[in-house]
Motif scaffolding. Structure first.
Motif, PDB file in Angstrom:
ATOM      1  N   THR A   4      -5.841  89.001  90.600  1.00  0.00           N
ATOM      2  CA  THR A   4      -5.892  89.296  89.159  1.00  0.00           C
ATOM      3  C   THR A   4      -6.723  90.551  88.910  1.00  0.00           C
ATOM      4  OG1 THR A   4      -5.689  86.950  88.604  1.00  0.00           O
ATOM      5  CG2 THR A   4      -6.611  88.394  86.913  1.00  0.00           C
ATOM      6  N   LEU A   5      -7.845  90.640  89.592  1.00  0.00           N
ATOM      7  CA  LEU A   5      -8.709  91.816  89.461  1.00  0.00           C
ATOM      8  C   LEU A   5      -7.974  93.073  89.930  1.00  0.00           C
ATOM      9  CD1 LEU A   5     -11.482  93.101  88.940  1.00  0.00           C
ATOM     10  CD2 LEU A   5     -12.151  92.400  91.270  1.00  0.00           C
ATOM     11  N   MET A   6      -7.232  92.970  91.021  1.00  0.00           N
ATOM     12  CA  MET A   6      -6.490  94.123  91.533  1.00  0.00           C
ATOM     13  C   MET A   6      -5.448  94.589  90.525  1.00  0.00           C
ATOM     14  SD  MET A   6      -6.056  92.821  95.476  1.00  0.00           S
ATOM     15  CE  MET A   6      -4.732  93.967  95.847  1.00  0.00           C
ATOM     16  N   ASN A   7      -4.808  93.650  89.845  1.00  0.00           N
ATOM     17  CA  ASN A   7      -3.849  94.035  88.804  1.00  0.00           C
ATOM     18  C   ASN A   7      -4.536  94.822  87.702  1.00  0.00           C
ATOM     19  OD1 ASN A   7      -1.669  91.069  88.887  1.00  0.00           O
ATOM     20  ND2 ASN A   7      -1.726  92.887  90.168  1.00  0.00           N
ATOM     21  N   ARG A   8      -5.753  94.427  87.347  1.00  0.00           N
ATOM     22  CA  ARG A   8      -6.490  95.162  86.310  1.00  0.00           C
ATOM     23  C   ARG A   8      -6.870  96.569  86.788  1.00  0.00           C
ATOM     24  NH1 ARG A   8     -11.462  91.598  84.556  1.00  0.00           N
ATOM     25  NH2 ARG A   8     -11.609  93.237  82.937  1.00  0.00           N
ATOM     26  N   LEU A   9      -7.169  96.679  88.076  1.00  0.00           N
ATOM     27  CA  LEU A   9      -7.524  97.977  88.639  1.00  0.00           C
ATOM     28  C   LEU A   9      -6.302  98.845  88.938  1.00  0.00           C
ATOM     29  CD1 LEU A   9     -10.258  96.766  91.156  1.00  0.00           C
ATOM     30  CD2 LEU A   9     -10.665  98.428  89.331  1.00  0.00           C
ATOM     31  N   GLY A  10      -5.154  98.219  89.074  1.00  0.00           N
ATOM     32  CA  GLY A  10      -3.970  98.966  89.478  1.00  0.00           C
ATOM     33  C   GLY A  10      -3.898  99.193  90.978  1.00  0.00           C
ATOM     34  N   ILE A  11      -4.534  98.318  91.766  1.00  0.00           N
ATOM     35  CA  ILE A  11      -4.524  98.440  93.221  1.00  0.00           C
ATOM     36  C   ILE A  11      -3.487  97.484  93.788  1.00  0.00           C
ATOM     37  CG2 ILE A  11      -5.876  98.119  95.331  1.00  0.00           C
ATOM     38  CD1 ILE A  11      -8.364  98.853  93.804  1.00  0.00           C
ATOM     39  N   GLU A  12      -2.686  97.959  94.712  1.00  0.00           N
ATOM     40  CA  GLU A  12      -1.572  97.169  95.226  1.00  0.00           C
ATOM     41  C   GLU A  12      -1.861  96.485  96.558  1.00  0.00           C
ATOM     42  OE1 GLU A  12       1.824  99.681  95.430  1.00  0.00           O
ATOM     43  OE2 GLU A  12       1.993  99.926  93.247  1.00  0.00           O
ATOM     44  N   THR A  13      -2.922  96.892  97.274  1.00  0.00           N
ATOM     45  CA  THR A  13      -3.156  96.362  98.618  1.00  0.00           C
ATOM     46  C   THR A  13      -4.581  95.845  98.738  1.00  0.00           C
ATOM     47  OG1 THR A  13      -1.606  97.991  99.513  1.00  0.00           O
ATOM     48  CG2 THR A  13      -3.023  96.858 101.088  1.00  0.00           C
ATOM     49  N   MET A  14      -4.714  94.666  99.341  1.00  0.00           N
ATOM     50  CA  MET A  14      -6.029  94.081  99.615  1.00  0.00           C
ATOM     51  C   MET A  14      -6.238  93.990 101.119  1.00  0.00           C
ATOM     52  SD  MET A  14      -7.608  90.338  98.551  1.00  0.00           S
ATOM     53  CE  MET A  14      -6.642  89.390  99.744  1.00  0.00           C
ATOM     54  N   LEU A  15      -7.449  94.310 101.557  1.00  0.00           N
ATOM     55  CA  LEU A  15      -7.798  94.186 102.968  1.00  0.00           C
ATOM     56  C   LEU A  15      -8.280  92.764 103.239  1.00  0.00           C
ATOM     57  CD1 LEU A  15      -8.359  95.512 105.753  1.00  0.00           C
ATOM     58  CD2 LEU A  15     -10.683  95.934 104.931  1.00  0.00           C
ATOM     59  N   LEU A  16      -7.658  92.105 104.195  1.00  0.00           N
ATOM     60  CA  LEU A  16      -8.074  90.778 104.649  1.00  0.00           C
ATOM     61  C   LEU A  16      -8.608  90.915 106.071  1.00  0.00           C
ATOM     62  CD1 LEU A  16      -8.229  87.660 104.572  1.00  0.00           C
ATOM     63  CD2 LEU A  16      -5.837  87.652 105.354  1.00  0.00           C
TER      64      LEU A  16
END
Length: 615
Positions: free
Chosen positions: A86-98
């Motif tokens: 949800t936070l990434m959608n607010r930032l406009g970031i498409e990729t998360m590092l796991l």
């Protein structure tokens, strides 16, 4: 090549980091979660700010300890992931590092890990984001990129791919060649870091000693070459955990970072040219303008308040004055091919310094083009009618490097000064090496600058004991040994005046003869303790007559399997001193075993001069 940098690489607030990345010319940034959490700005404000600066937000990181857990913890992890998506959608970031699990995993079953990553992929699908799975070098069960790639293949989900990190791969000694077996569409992100080759636990190594490409010992050109041949064309990002960078000016660090990526692009192009692959690359990598090694150090510029003292010292060593420049407030002294330009400081800095290095090169224009492609700031030199054109750039520590065309016998600019007052057979022949003190925040940047701009090769670094701490020394040299620049890292918190690490060394044909002649002219060398000569008498089978002469003249001595090394030091003028060396029968070192004695002698001499301590 799309360039990116993790905000963890830079000091300052999140906004300051974004501005620094923009000004250095990066295409995007990774948002390091602690930087976001500490920011007073909303995710929407940060997104807008990045757009204003022309930066893409490429990655949100890190998300930790997800896979290999029991059902209850998996459920909590999925709720945690949903909040981050949800936070990434607010930032406009498409990729998360796991990151691979280091703390909570209770099973190394790859099928279980894949099944749990598949659930995470289904959740990511709902938010329109992706997950880049990275094998940490200290992961509990998954610690290699080939394991991570295998688990991603088993996961078989369009929203789950791998993140390749050069540190985690190369610090463990893994062969990067297998990168070419990973489909390009499953490589979601790439992070780069160099590092010194240390023997220590990999977690501490990673958290405190990463460096920008070109500053450490990893073979990153080959790493990138294998990556390019997969067809990957996404961001190439820097993720550097380094205590120095987190305290340095973010703008200067960002420029250093961008320089490192341009250097790496060059190294990648060279590797690809030498190792052609079967698959066509989608990412372009262009080489830097090729430069021939400098033919010589054609001058060194010293800026000192005590100009009269410097004149006297140069005269005692046999240098001749040419006189003042016809339009500038500097004067030239020379002996053989060693040329020293002396002037007073142009700023309010009270201490003298090696302010500039002039190099003779085949093509100044090509050398300058290479330097500016590596983001070295150009120096606009004031020139009058008839002045020889010189072009130059500024090094990270503020010193200047100028390029001039090779002359048949001497550089053309010498004629802008008068003729030397006196002619005789020179004993000093040329500059042997230059030793530059580097403030703690500029040392690694200095290594990268001279390595990339001048194509000098770094030699193994040394640590030398001084009365005020350890002095780290890094020599960079041309293949033929004509150009040698040693960088000394001033110990953290130490007074640079106390250790006097900045000096110029001249190559001479007869050190003992010059030492005796200089003494007759009033020269007083750095006083070397008698204990030193007792030690070398025990260390080497040395002629007693030679030993007596060395001791009388305060000349130091070293020997290796190739030859002998004789050298002496002048008293300091401020924080600059001179050294005269004689290399016999192919000796190629610097008398490293003598350095602690020299540093202690200089420290003692300074105490006598400033504190009245008895010698």
């Amino acid at each position: 090549m799309r360039t990116s940098i993790a905000t963890v690489c830079l000091s300052g607030t999140l906004d300051q980091k974004l501005v620094a990345a923009h000004e250095a010319g990066f295409d995007g940034v990774e948002i390091f979660e602690p930087d976001l959490v500490a920011s007073p700005d909303s995710p929407e404000t940060i997104r807008t700010r990045a757009e204003e600066l022309g930066l893409s937000l490429d990655l949100y990181q890190p998300f930790r300890d997800f896979e290999g857990v029991g059902p209850d913890l998996l459920e909590r992890n999925l709720r945690r992931a949903a909040a981050k998506f949800t936070l990434m959608n607010r930032l406009g970031i498409e990729t998360m590092l796991l990151c691979s699990n280091v703390a909570t995993a209770r099973s190394g079953d790859e099928q279980l890990a894949a099944a749990q990553l598949r659930e995470l992929g289904d959740l990511a699908e709902r938010f329109g984001v992706r997950v880049a799975y990275e094998a940490l070098a200290w992961g509990r069960f998954v610690d290699s990129y080939e394991q991570a790639a295998r688990i991603v293949r088993l996961t078989d989900h369009p929203r789950v791919g791998v993140c390749l990190d050069s540190f985690h791969i190369l610090s463990k000694g893994h062969n990067p060649e297998a990168i070419e077996t990973i489909p390009a569409d499953k490589i979601f992100f790439v992070q780069l870091a160099d590092a010194p080759l240390l023997s220590m636990d990999v977690l501490s190594w990673s958290r405190h000693h990463r460096l920008f490409p070109g500053e450490g010992g990893f073979e990153l050109g080959a790493f990138m070459g294998h990556l390019v041949r997969t067809g990957y064309d996404g961001p190439i990002s820097l993720e550097i955990f380094n205590d120095t960078f987190r305290q340095s000016d973010p703008r200067a660090t960002a420029v250093e970072a961008r320089r490192s990526l341009r250097w790496l692009e060059h190294e990648t192009a060279l590797w690809l040219g030498a190792s052609p692959g079967a698959r066509a690359a989608r990412m372009s990598a262009s080489a830097l303008p090729a430069v021939e090694p400098p033919a010589e150090v054609n001058y060194l510029e010293l800026r000192a308040d005590a100009v009269d003292d410097m004149r006297a010292l140069l005269s005692q060593l046999g240098f001749h004055a040419h006189g003042r420049h016809r339009t500038k407030a500097v004067e030239l002294w020379s002996q053989g091919a060693a040329r020293i330009i002396v002037g007073r400081p142009e700023s309010d800095r009270p201490q003298p310094t090696v302010a500039g290095i002039g190099l003779s090169v085949v093509s100044p224009e090509t050398a300058m083009r290479r330097a500016t492609e590596l983001f070295a700031p150009e120096i606009l030199r004031r020139e009058s009618a008839g002045d020889e054109p010189l072009v130059g750039v500024r090094a990270p520590d503020g010193s200047e490097v100028f390029f001039g065309a090779e002359g048949e016998t001497e550089p053309n600019w010498v004629h802008e000064f008068g003729a030397p007052a006196g002619e005789d057979t020179p004993v000093i022949q040329r500059v042997d090496h230059v030793n530059l003190a580097q403030p703690w925040q500029h040392f690694d940047a200095g290594v990268l600058f001279f390595h990339s701009v001048l194509d000098l090769r770094a030699q193994p670094s040394l640590e030398v004991a001084a009365p005020v701490g350890l002095v780290r020394s890094q020599v960079l040299r041309s293949a033929d040994g004509v150009i040698r620049i040693a960088l000394n890292l001033v110990p953290s918190g130490a007074d640079p005046d106390a250790i006097l690490p900045q000096h110029i060394a001249f190559a001479a044909s007869d050190v003992l003869g010059l030492a005796r002649t200089a003494r007759e002219r009033g020269f007083r060398p750095l006083d070397i303790p008698a204990n030193y000569y007792d030690d070398i008498a025990a260390r080497y089978d040395i002629d007693p007559a030679l030993l007596s002469e060395l001791k009388e003249l305060n000349v130091m001595y070293d020997r290796d399997e190739s030859g002998e090394f004789l050298h002496f030091y002048t008293p300091p003028i401020g924080t600059v001193f001179l050294e005269v060396v004689e290399r016999r029968d192919g000796y190629d070192g610097y008398g490293a075993l003598n350095a602690p004695v020299r540093l202690a002698a200089q420290y003692q001499q300074r105490r006598v001069a400033t504190e009245g301590v008895s010698a």
